[in-house]
Write a protein that holds these residues in place. Structure first.
Motif, short mmCIF file in Angstrom:
data_model
loop_
_atom_site.label_atom_id
_atom_site.label_comp_id
_atom_site.label_asym_id
_atom_site.label_seq_id
_atom_site.Cartn_x
_atom_site.Cartn_y
_atom_site.Cartn_z
N LEU A 98 66.92 46.29 -12.05
CA LEU A 98 67.60 46.13 -13.34
C LEU A 98 66.71 46.46 -14.53
O LEU A 98 67.16 46.35 -15.67
CB LEU A 98 68.10 44.68 -13.48
N GLY A 99 65.48 46.88 -14.28
CA GLY A 99 64.58 47.21 -15.38
C GLY A 99 64.95 48.51 -16.06
O GLY A 99 65.77 49.29 -15.57
N ALA A 100 64.34 48.75 -17.22
CA ALA A 100 64.60 49.97 -17.98
C ALA A 100 64.20 51.20 -17.17
O ALA A 100 63.27 51.15 -16.35
CB ALA A 100 63.84 49.95 -19.31
N SER A 101 64.91 52.30 -17.41
CA SER A 101 64.68 53.52 -16.64
C SER A 101 63.27 54.09 -16.85
O SER A 101 62.75 54.78 -15.99
CB SER A 101 65.72 54.58 -17.00
N HIS A 102 62.66 53.76 -18.00
CA HIS A 102 61.32 54.29 -18.27
C HIS A 102 60.21 53.32 -17.88
O HIS A 102 59.05 53.55 -18.18
CB HIS A 102 61.20 54.60 -19.77
N ALA A 103 60.58 52.24 -17.22
CA ALA A 103 59.58 51.22 -16.88
C ALA A 103 58.59 51.74 -15.84
O ALA A 103 58.91 52.61 -15.02
CB ALA A 103 60.29 49.96 -16.36
N ASP A 104 57.39 51.17 -15.88
CA ASP A 104 56.35 51.52 -14.91
C ASP A 104 56.57 50.65 -13.68
O ASP A 104 56.31 49.44 -13.70
CB ASP A 104 54.97 51.26 -15.51
N ARG A 105 57.08 51.24 -12.60
CA ARG A 105 57.45 50.47 -11.43
C ARG A 105 56.41 50.60 -10.32
O ARG A 105 55.89 51.68 -10.06
CB ARG A 105 58.82 50.94 -10.90
N ARG A 106 56.16 49.47 -9.66
CA ARG A 106 55.26 49.46 -8.52
C ARG A 106 56.05 48.93 -7.31
O ARG A 106 56.42 47.76 -7.27
CB ARG A 106 54.05 48.57 -8.80
N TYR A 107 56.28 49.80 -6.37
CA TYR A 107 57.13 49.46 -5.23
C TYR A 107 56.30 48.87 -4.09
O TYR A 107 55.24 49.39 -3.74
CB TYR A 107 57.84 50.73 -4.73
N PRO A 108 56.81 47.79 -3.48
CA PRO A 108 56.09 47.19 -2.35
C PRO A 108 56.26 48.01 -1.08
O PRO A 108 55.53 47.80 -0.11
CB PRO A 108 56.75 45.82 -2.21
N SER A 109 57.23 48.94 -1.08
CA SER A 109 57.45 49.82 0.07
C SER A 109 58.13 51.08 -0.43
O SER A 109 58.53 51.18 -1.59
CB SER A 109 58.33 49.12 1.13
N VAL A 110 58.26 52.07 0.45
CA VAL A 110 58.90 53.32 0.07
C VAL A 110 60.41 53.17 0.11
O VAL A 110 60.98 52.84 1.15
CB VAL A 110 58.47 54.47 1.02
N TRP A 111 61.05 53.41 -1.02
CA TRP A 111 62.50 53.26 -1.10
C TRP A 111 63.20 54.55 -0.67
O TRP A 111 62.71 55.65 -0.95
CB TRP A 111 62.92 52.91 -2.53
N PRO A 112 64.36 54.43 -0.02
CA PRO A 112 65.11 55.62 0.36
C PRO A 112 65.63 56.35 -0.88
O PRO A 112 65.94 55.72 -1.90
CB PRO A 112 66.26 55.07 1.21
N LEU A 113 65.72 57.67 -0.79
CA LEU A 113 66.17 58.46 -1.93
C LEU A 113 67.57 58.08 -2.37
O LEU A 113 67.89 58.14 -3.56
CB LEU A 113 66.11 59.95 -1.58
N SER A 114 68.42 57.68 -1.45
CA SER A 114 69.79 57.32 -1.81
C SER A 114 69.83 56.11 -2.74
O SER A 114 70.64 56.04 -3.67
CB SER A 114 70.62 57.04 -0.55
N LEU A 115 68.94 55.14 -2.52
CA LEU A 115 68.87 53.96 -3.38
C LEU A 115 68.29 54.33 -4.74
O LEU A 115 68.79 53.88 -5.78
CB LEU A 115 68.02 52.87 -2.72
N LEU A 116 67.25 55.14 -4.73
CA LEU A 116 66.66 55.58 -6.00
C LEU A 116 67.67 56.38 -6.82
O LEU A 116 67.77 56.23 -8.04
CB LEU A 116 65.42 56.44 -5.73
N ALA A 117 68.45 57.22 -6.14
CA ALA A 117 69.46 58.02 -6.83
C ALA A 117 70.58 57.14 -7.38
O ALA A 117 71.07 57.38 -8.49
CB ALA A 117 70.04 59.06 -5.87
N PHE A 118 70.96 56.11 -6.64
CA PHE A 118 71.98 55.17 -7.10
C PHE A 118 71.55 54.50 -8.39
O PHE A 118 72.28 54.47 -9.38
CB PHE A 118 72.25 54.12 -6.02
N ARG A 119 70.32 53.96 -8.40
CA ARG A 119 69.83 53.28 -9.59
C ARG A 119 69.70 54.24 -10.77
O ARG A 119 70.13 53.94 -11.89
CB ARG A 119 68.48 52.63 -9.30
#
Length: 411
Positions: free
Chosen positions: A79-100
């Motif tokens: 739910l964070g801003a699209s320009h936020a500096d994100r640190r992922y605990p694991s590799v997210w699937p492209l489909s989820l990244l594309a959804f967000r």
């Protein structure tokens, strides 16, 4: 007669002013296509998380990376801003990244670019706006104080531009905005409200204000006019264009979810608030209710006051009684505990659905803008209020030559 809509520098950026009519229609088309793909999220009821096994409706690759997220991570990564500096605990699937990314890209930005956010007016007193006179703050919550001040200033500016001194406030509620426009800004206001309870409250508050004004010896020539009218209800879709798009339909649940405050929920996640447990409580209770009475689907339990401070057993007793079931109904402690342990997953699923809320709101707003265009009226969209105080902060402003009327609507 030629009039100009307020500039972006006066009332924040007007996003639709930079989109041509063709671009607005293209955006509406893209939104309907996107929402059609994820209607299983926007149409879902979180209270059915267990009864409908909503967690299993997510792709397995999504579940794998979302199931162990901490609440602040949900706030930042989903739910964070699209320009936020994100640190992922694991590799997210492209489909989820594309959804967000798509959900954030398709929604109108909610932040106003003007300086002096709503928080500043409540800096000295969190319940009293420093920019609004005391007589217009009485009986008014901070959120509403912010709204009537900002919206009142915009209406006054539009009236000055069009040499108009008469305003019709449709759906005036308890009359807070009406009183500010009339007694605070000197406009002649007709208030229209169909709810007799709200009308009675408005009349009561009118009398209180008149009493204060008399004591202060302030003479007012304008009087409020209350008309018990039932205005026509315009729903969705209003425009012929959107109504003709494949997949344009929005369920009641999707439209209702669009009213939810993403900013407020994100704040709860950051704070790891105990309020987050209420969705899981209600979903667990729904399972128990349906096992006893299958016909009680989505029963109206109503809000249990301070539910987050109760144990589930205390909550269940109150909820069961409200749907006509024995409050001392025996509960399977182990099974209940197993469901409560899935609170994190409930919050994740709700957050995914909440991510679609601004997209649904954008489509509804576009539909109204296009409807006005179809009827020969130009309009602009203003993020007038501070979204942290008033999440539904868009105002749709339209002007026509005098004699043809105008329109103003808050989303």
């Amino acid at each position: 007669m030629s009039v100009n809509l307020p500039s972006a520098s006066q009332h924040g950026e007007m996003f639709t002013s930079s989109l041509s009519a063709e671009q607005q229609r293209d955006l509406a088309t893209r939104i309907t296509t996107f929402l059609s793909m994820y209607s299983h999220l926007s149409d879902s009821y979180i209270i059915e998380f267990f009864t409908e096994d909503l967690w299993s409706s997510l792709p397995s690759s999504w579940r794998a990376v979302l199931r162990d997220l901490k609440y602040p991570q949900i706030a930042d990564l989903l739910l964070g801003a699209s320009h936020a500096d994100r640190r992922y605990p694991s590799v997210w699937p492209l489909s989820l990244l594309a959804f967000r990314a798509t959900a954030q890209a398709l929604a109108f930005p909610r932040e106003s670019r003007e300086s002096g956010g709503g928080a500043e007016e409540f800096q000295n007193n969190e319940s009293q706006s420093s920019l609004l006179r005391h007589i217009f703050r009485k009986h008014v919550k901070p959120k509403k104080q912010h709204e009537i001040r900002k919206l009142g200033a915009l209406v006054k500016e539009l009236c000055d531009q069009t040499d108009c001194s008469s305003v019709v406030d449709v759906g005036s509620g308890q009359g807070h905005l009406t009183r500010f426009l009339s007694f605070g800004l000197g406009l002649s206001v007709t208030a229209i409200e169909a709810d007799r309870v709200l009308l009675a409250m408005a009349t009561k508050f009118d009398g209180e204000l008149m009493g204060v004004l008399e004591k202060e010896r302030e003479k007012q020539k304008e009087r409020l006019q209350e008309t018990m009218l039932q205005p026509s209800e315009f729903g969705y879709p209003m425009s012929s264009w959107v109504g003709g798009l494949p997949g344009h339909q929005l369920s009641y649940k999707a439209r209702e979810a669009a009213c939810h405050a993403l900013e407020d929920y994100r704040r709860r996640l950051w704070e790891e608030s105990q309020l987050l447990r209420t969705h899981c409580y209600r979903a667990t209770l729904e399972t128990i209710i349906r096992e006893q009475r299958p016909e009680l689907c989505r029963a109206g339990v109503q809000t249990v006051k301070k539910a987050h401070l109760l144990t589930f057993t205390e909550y269940a007793r109150l909820g069961l009684a409200r749907v006509g079931l024995p409050p001392d109904l025996p509960l399977d402690g182990g099974r209940v505990e197993a469901m409560l342990e899935q609170q994190g997953r409930v919050v994740v699923f709700f957050s995914l659905a909440l991510l679609l809320a601004p997209v649904v709101e954008t489509l509804v707003l576009l539909d109204r803008i296009i409807y006005l265009q179809e009827n020969g009226v130009d309009s602009r969209l203003v993020p007038l209020f501070d979204p942290n105080l008033s999440p539904r902060n868009f105002v749709l402003v339209a002007l026509k030559a005098r004699g043809h009327g105008g329109a103003k609507r808050k989303s």
